[in-house]
Design an enzyme around this catalytic site. Sequence first.
Site, PDB file in Angstrom:
ATOM      1  N   SER A   1      -2.084   4.491   1.785  1.00  0.00           N
ATOM      2  CA  SER A   1      -2.284   3.190   2.429  1.00  0.00           C
ATOM      3  C   SER A   1      -1.334   2.124   1.890  1.00  0.00           C
ATOM      4  CB  SER A   1      -3.748   2.793   2.260  1.00  0.00           C
ATOM      5  OG  SER A   1      -4.095   1.934   3.296  1.00  0.00           O
TER       6      SER A   1
ATOM      7  N   LYS B   1       2.749   2.418   1.154  1.00  0.00           N
ATOM      8  CA  LYS B   1       3.906   1.569   1.496  1.00  0.00           C
ATOM      9  C   LYS B   1       4.755   1.380   0.234  1.00  0.00           C
ATOM     10  CE  LYS B   1       0.638  -1.366   4.188  1.00  0.00           C
ATOM     11  NZ  LYS B   1       0.229  -0.677   5.362  1.00  0.00           N
TER      12      LYS B   1
ATOM     13  N   TRP C   1      -5.929   2.126  13.151  1.00  0.00           N
ATOM     14  CA  TRP C   1      -5.312   0.867  12.677  1.00  0.00           C
ATOM     15  C   TRP C   1      -3.898   1.147  12.119  1.00  0.00           C
ATOM     16  CZ3 TRP C   1      -5.436  -4.072  13.197  1.00  0.00           C
ATOM     17  CH2 TRP C   1      -5.134  -4.976  12.177  1.00  0.00           C
TER      18      TRP C   1
ATOM     19  N   HIS D   1      -9.575   6.988   7.281  1.00  0.00           N
ATOM     20  CA  HIS D   1      -8.512   6.454   6.427  1.00  0.00           C
ATOM     21  C   HIS D   1      -8.890   6.724   4.971  1.00  0.00           C
ATOM     22  CE1 HIS D   1      -5.381   3.577   5.347  1.00  0.00           C
ATOM     23  NE2 HIS D   1      -6.240   2.952   4.550  1.00  0.00           N
TER      24      HIS D   1
HETATM   25  C1  GCU Z   1      -5.686  -2.790   5.354  1.00  0.00           C
HETATM   26  C2  GCU Z   1      -4.280  -3.111   5.774  1.00  0.00           C
HETATM   27  C3  GCU Z   1      -3.391  -1.869   5.801  1.00  0.00           C
HETATM   28  C4  GCU Z   1      -3.517  -1.121   4.494  1.00  0.00           C
HETATM   29  C5  GCU Z   1      -4.966  -0.853   4.179  1.00  0.00           C
HETATM   30  C6  GCU Z   1      -5.223  -0.186   2.827  1.00  0.00           C
HETATM   31  O1  GCU Z   1      -6.324  -2.052   6.350  1.00  0.00           O
HETATM   32  O2  GCU Z   1      -4.329  -3.752   7.013  1.00  0.00           O
HETATM   33  O3  GCU Z   1      -2.054  -2.206   6.033  1.00  0.00           O
HETATM   34  O4  GCU Z   1      -2.747   0.059   4.525  1.00  0.00           O
HETATM   35  O5  GCU Z   1      -5.665  -2.068   4.148  1.00  0.00           O
HETATM   36  O6  GCU Z   1      -4.467  -0.390   1.889  1.00  0.00           O
HETATM   37  O7  GCU Z   1      -6.241   0.514   2.717  1.00  0.00           O
END
Ligand code: GCU
Length: 411
Positions: free
Chosen positions: A249, A253, A340, A390
């Site tokens: 997540s 990144k 998402w 997720h």
């Molecule tokens: C939020 C955010 C995402 C990210 C996620 C996470 O949903 O919008 O961009 O990847 O958190 O880190 O779990």
Amino acid sequence: MMSLNVFAQKIPVNYDESKMPSFTLPDPLVLPNGKPIKSKDVWEKAGRPAVLKLFAENVYGVNPFSGAVKIASEVKTVNENALNGKAISKQITLRFPEISPTLTLDILLYLPKNVKQAPVFVSLNFTGNHTATHEKDVFVTEKWVNSGFDKTFVNNRATDASRGIAERRWPMEAIVARGYAVATAYYGDLEADHNEGWKTGLRSVLTPEQREKWSAIGVWAWSMSRMVDYLIKNESLIDGQKVIALGHSRIGKATLWAAAEDPRFAMVISNDSGEGGAALSRRWIGETVEHLNTQFPHWFCANYKKYNKAVAELPVDSHELLGLMAPRPLYVASATEDIWADPKGEFLGAVEAEKVYQLYKKTGLGTNTMPMPNSPVGKTIGYHIREGKHDILLYDWQQYMNFADKHFEIK
Ligand code: GCU
């Protein structure tokens, strides 16, 4: 993690492919002067540095610390009988005396027993090292934590009750059983994940201009590279040629950016990294650049905000970030319910990165058809979409270890 609906009320969210405007992706194999890149030499000398610079200046920020960073390390605990006798665990604190007298990065390391030189997963965690395991000797983080992440967190501090809450994400025994080491650290150690987190973190030592030009994600990526500095220099049971960057997540990144900047990561794994990670930003599905910059203004550099309503002007897209990994093995994973993060956008980012791999005569995914759930595909680029939410679970780790076994030729 974040409530999708609350957020969705503020900025429009689209999940309908038929409503998505068409777009053109930037071509990674064209130099800034318009000339095509036809060889890996031209890519390495001119193309790659240009793409890397575009990402630094427009997305993840410019790292103000050039050259080697002085690290003072202290091994705080060694347990020869960790994980029911299957592993050695160590806790190591890194300090950066030339940067700040107070900053610390605490590594929890599990080494498989009876492996002379183990490949290692380097991966930050969301909630503190003590949440990745129930092992009682693991220190509870004293850093700021997000109270919204778990009910055991009180006033933004972790408690003893939060031991092991993230264990499902860290199947340590299964990992060491396959001969892999794991090094993890809390992602908030060098910058807490909120808009003012920089004030107590690494970016507090910078000028305002340097700070704005960098980002929280840049700091998290920087921490991963410092873990590598320590591991390859000090841990003889680790194979420094087999260091794997892995992240889920938002940390996914940061992981992609860490590996883009640091070639010592020999393999890269993006788990559900979504927008600002593996997913193509130009697809108007799920989270957008504007969502990211609105909810998490500290994650990316100040310039990234220019693209909130102008994504077509972003000079790069995720396929080029993924292309920066070439020729290293890269794995991108999604989850079916993680809409998402735009699973299809993550897959297509990986498909489009193939062009760069071809300069090295490597097959990337080798397909442009999205596979069925729980059916991994690919060659030098791997991909799967796991059934479910997720998250990062044992199933995901198993695929990553299969992939690493194959590329590192581990029998
Ligand atoms: C939020 C955010 C995402 C990210 C996620 C996470 O949903 O919008 O961009 O990847 O958190 O880190 O779990």
